[in-house]
Every structure is written in structure tokens, then in C-alpha cells.
Design a protein around this motif. Structure first.
Motif, PDB file in Angstrom:
ATOM      1  N   ILE A  27      11.267  -1.763   0.671  1.00  0.00           N
ATOM      2  CA  ILE A  27      11.228  -0.924   1.908  1.00  0.00           C
ATOM      3  C   ILE A  27      11.988   0.163   1.291  1.00  0.00           C
ATOM      4  N   VAL A  28      12.845   0.326   0.760  1.00  0.00           N
ATOM      5  CA  VAL A  28      13.999   1.326   0.145  1.00  0.00           C
ATOM      6  C   VAL A  28      13.149   2.266  -0.937  1.00  0.00           C
ATOM      7  N   GLY A  29      12.477   1.174  -1.685  1.00  0.00           N
ATOM      8  CA  GLY A  29      11.829   1.906  -2.812  1.00  0.00           C
ATOM      9  C   GLY A  29      10.714   2.594  -2.480  1.00  0.00           C
ATOM     10  N   VAL A  30       9.885   2.205  -1.573  1.00  0.00           N
ATOM     11  CA  VAL A  30       8.797   2.780  -1.361  1.00  0.00           C
ATOM     12  C   VAL A  30       9.050   4.193  -0.379  1.00  0.00           C
ATOM     13  N   THR A  31      10.208   4.131   0.524  1.00  0.00           N
ATOM     14  CA  THR A  31      10.701   5.132   1.188  1.00  0.00           C
ATOM     15  C   THR A  31      11.089   6.264   0.303  1.00  0.00           C
ATOM     16  N   THR A 333       3.622  -5.510   3.000  1.00  0.00           N
ATOM     17  CA  THR A 333       4.432  -5.491   4.254  1.00  0.00           C
ATOM     18  C   THR A 333       5.673  -4.445   4.080  1.00  0.00           C
ATOM     19  N   GLY A 334       6.401  -4.622   2.739  1.00  0.00           N
ATOM     20  CA  GLY A 334       7.451  -3.659   2.566  1.00  0.00           C
ATOM     21  C   GLY A 334       6.949  -2.236   2.375  1.00  0.00           C
ATOM     22  N   ALA A 335       5.403  -1.983   1.528  1.00  0.00           N
ATOM     23  CA  ALA A 335       4.918  -0.794   1.574  1.00  0.00           C
ATOM     24  C   ALA A 335       4.501  -0.121   2.994  1.00  0.00           C
ATOM     25  N   LEU A 336       3.990  -0.876   3.651  1.00  0.00           N
ATOM     26  CA  LEU A 336       3.597  -0.353   5.028  1.00  0.00           C
ATOM     27  C   LEU A 336       4.938   0.271   5.836  1.00  0.00           C
ATOM     28  N   SER A 339       6.400   3.092   3.916  1.00  0.00           N
ATOM     29  CA  SER A 339       5.459   4.455   4.088  1.00  0.00           C
ATOM     30  C   SER A 339       6.139   5.139   5.350  1.00  0.00           C
ATOM     31  N   MET A 340       6.086   4.397   6.477  1.00  0.00           N
ATOM     32  CA  MET A 340       6.647   4.930   7.523  1.00  0.00           C
ATOM     33  C   MET A 340       8.104   5.685   7.448  1.00  0.00           C
ATOM     34  N   GLY A 341       9.073   4.635   6.813  1.00  0.00           N
ATOM     35  CA  GLY A 341      10.362   5.114   6.594  1.00  0.00           C
ATOM     36  C   GLY A 341      10.101   6.672   5.832  1.00  0.00           C
ATOM     37  N   ASN A 369      -3.839  10.496   1.510  1.00  0.00           N
ATOM     38  CA  ASN A 369      -4.176   9.749   0.306  1.00  0.00           C
ATOM     39  C   ASN A 369      -3.115   9.361  -0.635  1.00  0.00           C
ATOM     40  N   PHE A 370      -1.930  10.030  -0.612  1.00  0.00           N
ATOM     41  CA  PHE A 370      -0.606   9.730  -1.254  1.00  0.00           C
ATOM     42  C   PHE A 370      -0.068   8.529  -0.405  1.00  0.00           C
ATOM     43  N   ILE A 371       0.020   8.348   0.777  1.00  0.00           N
ATOM     44  CA  ILE A 371       0.360   7.279   1.296  1.00  0.00           C
ATOM     45  C   ILE A 371      -0.175   5.960   0.914  1.00  0.00           C
ATOM     46  N   LEU A 372      -1.744   6.187   0.853  1.00  0.00           N
ATOM     47  CA  LEU A 372      -2.636   4.956   0.702  1.00  0.00           C
ATOM     48  C   LEU A 372      -2.418   4.397  -0.824  1.00  0.00           C
ATOM     49  N   ILE A 373      -2.114   5.303  -1.740  1.00  0.00           N
ATOM     50  CA  ILE A 373      -1.852   5.170  -3.020  1.00  0.00           C
ATOM     51  C   ILE A 373      -0.592   4.479  -3.450  1.00  0.00           C
ATOM     52  N   SER A 374       0.532   4.813  -2.513  1.00  0.00           N
ATOM     53  CA  SER A 374       1.713   4.209  -2.726  1.00  0.00           C
ATOM     54  C   SER A 374       1.649   2.881  -2.139  1.00  0.00           C
ATOM     55  N   ILE A 375       0.871   2.623  -1.040  1.00  0.00           N
ATOM     56  CA  ILE A 375       0.651   1.327  -0.327  1.00  0.00           C
ATOM     57  C   ILE A 375      -0.030   0.182  -1.431  1.00  0.00           C
TER      58      ILE A 375
END
Length: 405
Positions: A27-31, A333-336, A339-341, A369-375
Motif C-alpha cells: 500500500i505504501v509503495g503503490v501510494t 489488494t495492496g494496489a487498490l 491507488s486510493m491512498g 489509465n495511470f492508476i490502472l497501469i499501476s494496479i
């Protein structure tokens, strides 16, 4: 597949502390990844808007009177003939304007006459740039109408002109006042201030004087000709492509793009993108190593259960899939949540970090699009991280595992 998913979920729930810790790391990494991506994109968009947002992206100019090399057939030497004198301007500009308007990506076309001179008011004189324009066409590029002060309309008929706010302040001018202008060739005439504009650029506000295209043609001695044609296009990064297309169709004119004239800006944007990409790559590497290490420990801790599963007939492939599913669940789960974070952190940055006027330093746009790619990247990283633990679990000998406990 349902059996594998059920076992992967049970393994994750049996070690809740480990699962929560690795989820927190993802979560921290994706945020950080999403926030940094939005930050860099917003900064780059702001730089582009300030540089070329309300400015021409492509210029069509008269061909410069460059030297020509003439080689004589009967001799071995060549000579250079230099053509002097000022440029004569674009003569067939109406047809050229009509042709470029038909290019799909072109959104605005503005023929312009440009000349330098001086503005006189009492004992003061300031250098100016006099620009003859068609107001409606030029407004499509510079948004002049939206930036007029003390007036909602602009009449550039006759001797009416528009001047910048800094020039008006320096010469103490208001709409309705008269102003004497003199060209570089010494032609002098009086004009009336029809309005004052503020284009958000100090240089333009302190030097530009706008007048009608026909009036500028007479005043600046450019009958039936213009200085250049200014274009805006829908995608600013296609300016080189559009410029090349115009050159091919019109080899006798000079065409310049903003990209050719702003190499330092493009280099800065590329450096920002590269720095952002490097940081995001290392963040995902850290996340991947974290998932891999936790799942490797999980293989050791769950070796007895794995041995029992294999003894009951579960083949190596299905055991490996269990751990791949664990990695996918953790990554997704962590990516979703991350991303919100990242979106929340971006909103917080816009609302908290502001300039002296209370406005955001620059806008941050949520890029789906960037969020979807990150997930997708985080989920893939979770599955990749699970490959080694999955392979180790598949190699376990059920007899030895059960015997040794």
C-alpha cells in the motif's frame, strides 16, 4: 482453480500479521508510486501550459534570404552569392492559411503582421512590438477576450488598438485615451486605446500593441503580405510532425515548431520523466522483494500442510498455483488500497500546498489509465514475487515433511 484460491486465502488468513505487514508495504509503495506519478504529470502539464498553452505551436515564416552556392560547370571553383535586404513577407498567405486549416490536428490559424517601434505619451517613450491580427483568429490562440481588463469587447476597427497592462500602467493610459506610435521606418500616427489586456506574461504585457490586420498592413508598409502564420494544434507534442507536413507541401516557406525552439524545456521534461520512472521502478522492486520474502517464510511455516496436500494427491503444479494466487491477491489488494491512498495524497497536496495568492502551485489531474497501469504492475509484481516460493513449495517431499513435522 477454486480449490487453489480457497487454500491460498486460508494460508493468508492463518498468518494475519504477516499478511497485514506485507499489505502495508504494498500500500505504501503503490501510494508513493501513484502520488509521484500524478505530481510529475501535473508539473509537466503546468510547464507546458505556461510555455505553449496560450501560444502558437507552429510558425509559418517567409523563407530567409540565405546565401546560395552556384557552381560553374567549366571551372572547379564555386562562389557564394549573398542576398541582402529585409524579408518580403508571405504573399500567398490566404491560400496557405486555408490549406493548413484543413490539417486534422490544427485547431487555430492566425495570420499576423509584426513590426517594432515606439509608443509616445508625453515625455515618455517605450519600445513596442506592433502586431496586426484578425481578432477572432488570434483570440483562439491567446485567449485575448478572456483577459481584457475593464471591457468585454474589443473593436480593432480604424485606429483602435489594444495594449498590455504593464505598458498601460507605465504610460498611464486608460481605454479611450490616445497613443502615438512610430514604426522603425519613422512612420508616426495616433491611435485610440480600445482596451487593455493582461496575458499573464510580463514581457507581452509590457510590449505588445495589437491592431487590426488591415491597419497594420498600411502602418507597417506590408500591403497584401503578412509576417507569419501562427498555428495551434490539438496535441502540442505533434508540432514537429505538423511542421514537417507543411514543409513538404510548401517547400518555399520556413516552418518552425515550439519543440524546435524549446529544446531545453523538452530536455527538462524528459529528465523529470526518467527520474520518476527510476523511482517507481525501485519502489516496485522493494515491494516485490517484500512479497517474495514473506511468501518464502510462509512456505517454511506451511510445509507440513503442503506435505499433507501433496500426500492427498495434490500435484506440484496446483501447489505452486496456490502461492501464485497468494501473490496476486496481495498485489491486487495492496494496489487498490494504495491507488486510493495516492489519489487522497494528491488531493491533500493540492489543498494544502499553495502559493502566495492561495491558489494551488499547479493542478493535479487524476489519470485513470495511470492508476490502472499501476494496479496491473503491482499485481504482476506480486505474482512474480511468488514464483520462487511457489517453486520451492512444489519441490517439497511430502514424506519427509510429514515425518520431520
Amino acid at each position: 482453480m477454486w480449490f487453489e484460491f480457497k487454500m491460498a486465502w486460508r494460508f493468508l488468513m492463518s498468518g494475519k500479521t504477516q499478511t497485514l505487514l506485507i499489505l502495508l508495504g504494498i500500500i505504501v509503495g503503490v501510494t508513493v508510486q501513484v502520488f509521484l506519478g500524478f505530481l510529475i504529470q501535473g508539473l509537466q502539464q503546468d510547464l507546458i501550459n505556461q510555455t505553449v498553452g496560450t501560444a502558437p505551436h507552429v510558425f509559418i515564416l517567409p523563407e530567409a534570404n540565405a546565401p546560395r552556392m552556384l557552381t560553374e560547370e567549366e571551372s572547379s571553383y564555386s562562389r557564394t552569392i549573398t542576398f541582402s535586404g529585409k524579408q518580403t513577407g508571405l504573399s500567398r498567405w490566404r491560400k496557405l492559411s486555408s490549406d493548413v486549416e484543413e490539417i486534422d490536428d490544427v485547431t487555430a490559424v492566425s495570420p499576423t503582421i509584426v513590426g517594432s517601434g515606439f509608443a509616445f505619451r508625453g515625455q515618455k517613450s517605450l519600445s513596442t512590438v506592433m502586431r496586426g491580427i484578425n481578432f477572432e483568429q488570434a483570440d483562439n490562440i491567446y485567449n485575448i477576450k478572456e483577459n481584457l481588463l475593464n471591457t468585454q469587447t474589443a473593436d480593432l476597427g480604424g485606429n483602435n488598438i489594444l495594449i498590455g497592462s504593464s505598458l498601460a500602467q507605465e504610460l498611464e493610459l486608460s481605454p479611450g485615451d490616445s497613443l502615438k506610435l512610430r514604426t522603425a521606418d519613422g512612420v508616426t500616427d495616433s491611435f485610440f486605446i480600445a482596451g487593455i489586456f493582461d496575458l499573464g506574461n510580463k514581457e507581452l504585457n509590457s510590449s505588445w500593441v495589437l491592431m487590426g490586420l488591415n491597419r497594420a498592413a498600411t502602418f507597417l508598409d506590408m500591403p497584401n503580405k503578412i509576417s507569419n502564420i501562427e498555428l495551434q494544434i490539438s496535441d502540442v507534442f505533434k508540432s514537429n510532425q505538423i511542421a514537417s507536413q507543411i514543409r513538404r507541401n510548401n517547400p518555399r516557406v520556413k516552418v518552425e515548431s515550439w519543440q524546435e525552439n524549446n529544446q531545453q524545456l523538452l530536455t527538462a521534461l524528459e529528465s523529470q520523466s526518467s527520474s520518476s520512472l527510476v523511482i517507481q521502478v525501485f519502489v516496485m522492486i522493494a515491494v516485490t522483494l517484500g512479497i517474495s520474502s514473506v511468501l518464502a517464510v510462509s512456505v517454511v511455516q506451511k510445509s507440513r500442510q503442503i506435505g499433507i496436500l501433496k500426500a492427498m494427491g495434490t500435484n506440484r503444479r496446483r501447489v505452486g498455483i496456490i502461492f501464485l494466487i497468494q501473490g496476486a491477491i496481495l498485489g491486487l489488494t495492496g494496489a487498490l488500497i494504495g491507488s486510493m491512498g495516492g489519489i487522497g495524497l494528491s488531493k491533500l497536496f493540492v489543498n494544502v500546498v499553495r502559493d502566495e495568492t492561495g491558489s494551488p502551485l499547479f493542478p493535479i489531474t487524476i489519470n485513470l489509465n495511470f492508476i490502472l497501469i499501476s494496479i496491473a504492475v503491482a499485481t504482476l509484481a506480486g505474482m512474480i514475487a511468488a514464483l520462487i516460493p511457489a517453486r520451492n513449495s512444489a519441490k517439497l517431499n511430502p514424506v519427509e515433511v510429514i515425518r520431520n513435522g
